[in-house]
Design a protein around this motif. Structure first.
Motif, PDB file in Angstrom:
ATOM      1  N   THR A 142       0.695  -1.100   0.039  1.00 34.15           N
ATOM      2  CA  THR A 142      -0.034  -0.046   0.022  1.00 34.15           C
ATOM      3  C   THR A 142       0.847   1.283   0.031  1.00 34.15           C
ATOM      4  OG1 THR A 142      -1.799  -0.891   1.293  1.00 34.15           O
ATOM      5  CG2 THR A 142      -1.741   1.296   1.269  1.00 34.15           C
ATOM      6  N   ALA A 155      -3.833   1.300  -3.565  1.00 37.86           N
ATOM      7  CA  ALA A 155      -3.228  -0.123  -3.786  1.00 37.86           C
ATOM      8  C   ALA A 155      -2.356  -0.262  -4.554  1.00 37.86           C
ATOM      9  CB  ALA A 155      -4.536  -1.001  -4.242  1.00 37.86           C
ATOM     10  N   ARG A 161      -7.803   3.295  -1.786  1.00 36.79           N
ATOM     11  CA  ARG A 161      -8.327   2.435  -0.755  1.00 36.79           C
ATOM     12  C   ARG A 161      -9.029   3.174   0.324  1.00 36.79           C
ATOM     13  NH1 ARG A 161      -3.562  -2.146   0.082  1.00 36.79           N
ATOM     14  NH2 ARG A 161      -4.172  -3.694  -1.699  1.00 36.79           N
TER      15      ARG A 161
END
Length: 226
Positions: A142, A155, A161
């Motif tokens: 991430t 992501a 995200r």
């Protein structure tokens, strides 16, 4: 002779090239301990500004004495902090060109553009404040990216995200590159002295905002004439 602006761009491109080379060395699966990386950060040679939570600036790779230009990118963009590396060897870089442009860019180690953040249309998008914040890569790949009023989690394929508002969390300032702690949180101290920590999984505020104690400093000294 290169102008200061050209020199900064040349250094930025050189940084991208060197990190791309390191990405090739880091792309194969290895234990995080191999790179001496801080727990929570990606097991790569350069997962955050100054490499790790210790700000060691140590690159655990060998670089050849003679280098050649393999590829260039973002030649006309303003860059303030160096790029970072993901565990798969992806190179992440930030720019600050303003409205209508993207400010987070992902390349593979061969210089191919993989994805970019959505172009900035308003302050709700990833804004030009990203230029003073290095992308921070977690151990799951991430990418955590701060701008002038938000913290973003991307992501590895570029999907958003979550996004956390620093204003809603209680700060009027911004981060200058967030950090990861050993308890699954991401955040840091904002420029107005507020400690904010968010859950890495959800982006929710993990602990109440804490304003660091402080006092006003001495008045600024006027610059001398000329």
């Amino acid at each position: 002779m290169l102008s200061p602006g050209s020199l900064r761009r040349a250094r930025a491109v050189a940084g991208l090239l060197l990190l791309g080379a390191w990405g090739g060395a880091c792309a194969s699966p290895v234990a995080p301990a191999r790179f001496g990386q801080t727990p929570g950060y990606a097991p790569s040679a350069w997962a955050t500004l100054h490499r790790d939570a210790r700000n060691s600036d140590f690159a655990p790779v060998f670089v050849a004495s003679q280098l050649r230009v393999a590829w260039t990118a973002l030649e006309d963009a303003a860059m303030w902090v160096g790029p970072t590396l993901g565990p798969e060897g992806h190179v992440y870089a930030t720019t600050g060109r303003g409205v209508g442009t993207s400010h987070l860019h992902a390349f593979d180690r061969d210089g191919r553009l993989l994805w970019e953040s959505a172009p900035m249309r308003s302050e709700a998008d990833l804004d030009h404040g990203a230029v003073i914040n290095a992308p921070v890569v977690g151990d799951d790949g991430t990418v955590y990216q701060a701008d002038l009023d938000q913290l973003w989690a991307f992501a590895p394929d570029g999907r958003v995200r979550w996004t956390a508002s620093l204003r809603a969390a209680g700060a009027s300032g911004h981060f200058v590159t967030p950090v990861l702690d050993g308890r699954g949180r991401v955040g840091g101290v904002t420029t107005d002295g507020v400690l904010l920590l968010f859950a890495r999984e959800t982006g929710e505020l993990a602990v109440p905002a804490f304003e660091l104690p402080g006092a006003a400093g001495p008045p600024a000294i006027p610059a001398p004439p000329g």
